[in-house]
Design a protein around this motif. Structure first.
Motif, short mmCIF file in Angstrom:
data_model
loop_
_atom_site.label_atom_id
_atom_site.label_comp_id
_atom_site.label_asym_id
_atom_site.label_seq_id
_atom_site.Cartn_x
_atom_site.Cartn_y
_atom_site.Cartn_z
N ARG A 44 0.87 -1.28 -0.09
CA ARG A 44 0.09 -0.05 0.01
C ARG A 44 0.87 1.21 -0.04
O ARG A 44 0.21 2.24 -0.59
N PHE A 45 2.03 1.27 0.69
CA PHE A 45 2.84 2.64 0.61
C PHE A 45 3.41 2.82 -0.46
O PHE A 45 3.93 1.86 -1.25
N ARG A 46 3.60 4.10 -0.89
CA ARG A 46 4.23 4.54 -2.16
C ARG A 46 5.71 4.79 -2.02
O ARG A 46 6.49 4.33 -3.20
N ALA A 47 5.85 5.57 -0.90
CA ALA A 47 7.44 6.12 -0.73
C ALA A 47 8.19 4.75 -0.37
O ALA A 47 7.83 4.10 0.28
N MET A 48 9.38 4.96 -0.96
CA MET A 48 10.27 3.83 -0.70
C MET A 48 10.81 3.77 0.77
O MET A 48 10.84 2.60 1.46
N LEU A 49 10.90 4.74 1.34
CA LEU A 49 11.20 4.69 2.76
C LEU A 49 10.12 4.29 3.78
O LEU A 49 10.37 3.57 4.58
N ASP A 50 8.92 4.59 3.34
CA ASP A 50 7.49 3.92 4.02
C ASP A 50 7.76 2.61 3.66
O ASP A 50 7.36 1.80 4.70
N ARG A 51 7.95 2.09 2.55
CA ARG A 51 7.76 0.78 2.16
C ARG A 51 8.94 -0.27 3.26
O ARG A 51 8.90 -1.29 3.70
N MET A 52 10.10 0.57 3.26
CA MET A 52 11.26 -0.05 3.89
C MET A 52 10.91 -0.08 5.42
O MET A 52 11.33 -1.29 6.04
N HIS A 53 10.19 0.73 6.08
CA HIS A 53 9.89 0.73 7.40
C HIS A 53 8.94 -0.22 7.52
O HIS A 53 8.98 -1.16 8.57
N ALA A 54 7.90 -0.45 6.71
CA ALA A 54 6.96 -1.72 6.84
C ALA A 54 7.30 -2.95 6.57
O ALA A 54 6.91 -3.75 7.29
N GLY A 55 8.43 -3.04 5.74
CA GLY A 55 8.79 -4.29 5.57
C GLY A 55 10.14 -4.72 6.70
O GLY A 55 10.41 -5.93 6.77
N THR A 56 10.44 -3.62 7.76
CA THR A 56 11.34 -4.23 8.62
C THR A 56 11.15 -4.41 9.94
O THR A 56 10.99 -5.30 10.51
N LYS A 57 10.40 -3.30 10.29
CA LYS A 57 10.13 -3.22 11.67
C LYS A 57 8.79 -4.23 12.39
O LYS A 57 9.27 -5.14 13.05
N PRO A 58 7.75 -4.24 11.59
CA PRO A 58 6.70 -5.20 12.14
C PRO A 58 6.95 -6.47 11.74
O PRO A 58 6.70 -7.59 12.31
N GLN A 59 7.64 -6.79 10.67
CA GLN A 59 8.15 -8.29 10.06
C GLN A 59 9.10 -8.72 11.05
O GLN A 59 8.96 -10.07 11.22
N VAL A 60 9.92 -8.00 11.69
CA VAL A 60 11.03 -8.60 12.69
C VAL A 60 10.38 -9.16 13.92
O VAL A 60 10.41 -10.19 14.38
N VAL A 61 9.51 -8.27 14.25
CA VAL A 61 8.81 -8.67 15.60
C VAL A 61 8.06 -9.75 15.48
O VAL A 61 7.80 -10.53 16.21
N GLY A 62 7.28 -9.75 14.04
CA GLY A 62 6.21 -10.87 13.82
C GLY A 62 7.06 -12.26 13.88
O GLY A 62 6.65 -13.24 14.49
N VAL A 63 8.33 -12.19 13.31
CA VAL A 63 9.25 -13.34 13.29
C VAL A 63 9.46 -13.87 14.59
O VAL A 63 9.60 -15.07 14.96
N LEU A 64 9.97 -12.80 15.23
CA LEU A 64 10.50 -13.13 16.62
C LEU A 64 9.49 -13.67 17.44
O LEU A 64 9.64 -14.31 18.33
N LEU A 65 7.97 -13.11 17.24
CA LEU A 65 7.04 -13.81 18.05
C LEU A 65 6.52 -15.04 17.74
O LEU A 65 6.21 -15.91 18.68
N VAL A 66 6.79 -15.30 16.41
CA VAL A 66 6.55 -16.71 16.01
C VAL A 66 7.68 -17.56 16.58
O VAL A 66 7.35 -18.99 16.90
N LEU A 67 8.95 -17.21 16.47
CA LEU A 67 9.87 -18.02 17.12
C LEU A 67 9.48 -18.30 18.68
O LEU A 67 9.91 -19.40 19.19
N LEU A 68 9.27 -17.12 19.25
CA LEU A 68 8.86 -17.43 20.81
C LEU A 68 7.62 -18.46 21.06
O LEU A 68 7.97 -19.29 21.88
N ALA A 69 6.61 -18.47 20.05
CA ALA A 69 5.86 -19.29 20.13
C ALA A 69 6.05 -20.75 20.14
O ALA A 69 5.54 -21.78 20.55
N MET A 70 7.21 -20.80 18.93
CA MET A 70 7.60 -22.24 18.78
C MET A 70 8.58 -22.88 20.10
O MET A 70 8.40 -23.82 20.63
N TRP A 71 9.17 -21.86 20.68
CA TRP A 71 9.87 -22.16 22.06
C TRP A 71 8.88 -22.43 23.02
O TRP A 71 9.15 -23.47 23.65
#
Length: 103
Positions: free
Chosen positions: A28-55
């Motif tokens: 949805r985001f148009r600007a590259m820096l907005d896309r970069m933020h959306a692709g890094t911050k929530p994605q990393v926290v989401g993956v870390l939460l999934v890893l925590l759930a696995m543990w």
């Protein structure tokens, strides 16, 4: 259902929701820096939460090592990739500014 299973389910659902929001932000985001933020911050926290759930599903030191290794690799590679994307965008923007006709 044990309290650990409940916590694992909550972490898994929250992690999946954050990862889904990251993918929606990338679309949805148009600007590259907005896309970069959306692709890094929530994605990393989401993956870390999934890893925590696995543990939490199988809480033992046997599973903790590989999960911590994956978590560390995720955090390191995403930050380096975000830096490289921002640097490429800065260089591209600078070259566009240099090519613009002078008034």
């Amino acid at each position: 259902m044990s309290p650990l299973d409940t916590a694992a389910a909550a972490c898994l659902l929250l992690g999946a929701a954050l990862t889904l929001s990251a993918s929606v932000g990338l679309l949805r985001f148009r600007a590259m820096l907005d896309r970069m933020h959306a692709g890094t911050k929530p994605q990393v926290v989401g993956v870390l939460l999934v890893l925590l759930a696995m543990w939490l599903h199988r809480p033992s030191w046997r599973y903790a090592g590989p999960l911590l290794l994956v978590a560390a690799a995720q955090v390191i590679t995403v930050s380096v990739a975000a830096y490289m994307v921002a640097r490429a965008e800065y260089r591209d923007q600078s070259s566009r500014d240099d090519d613009a006709p002078a008034d």
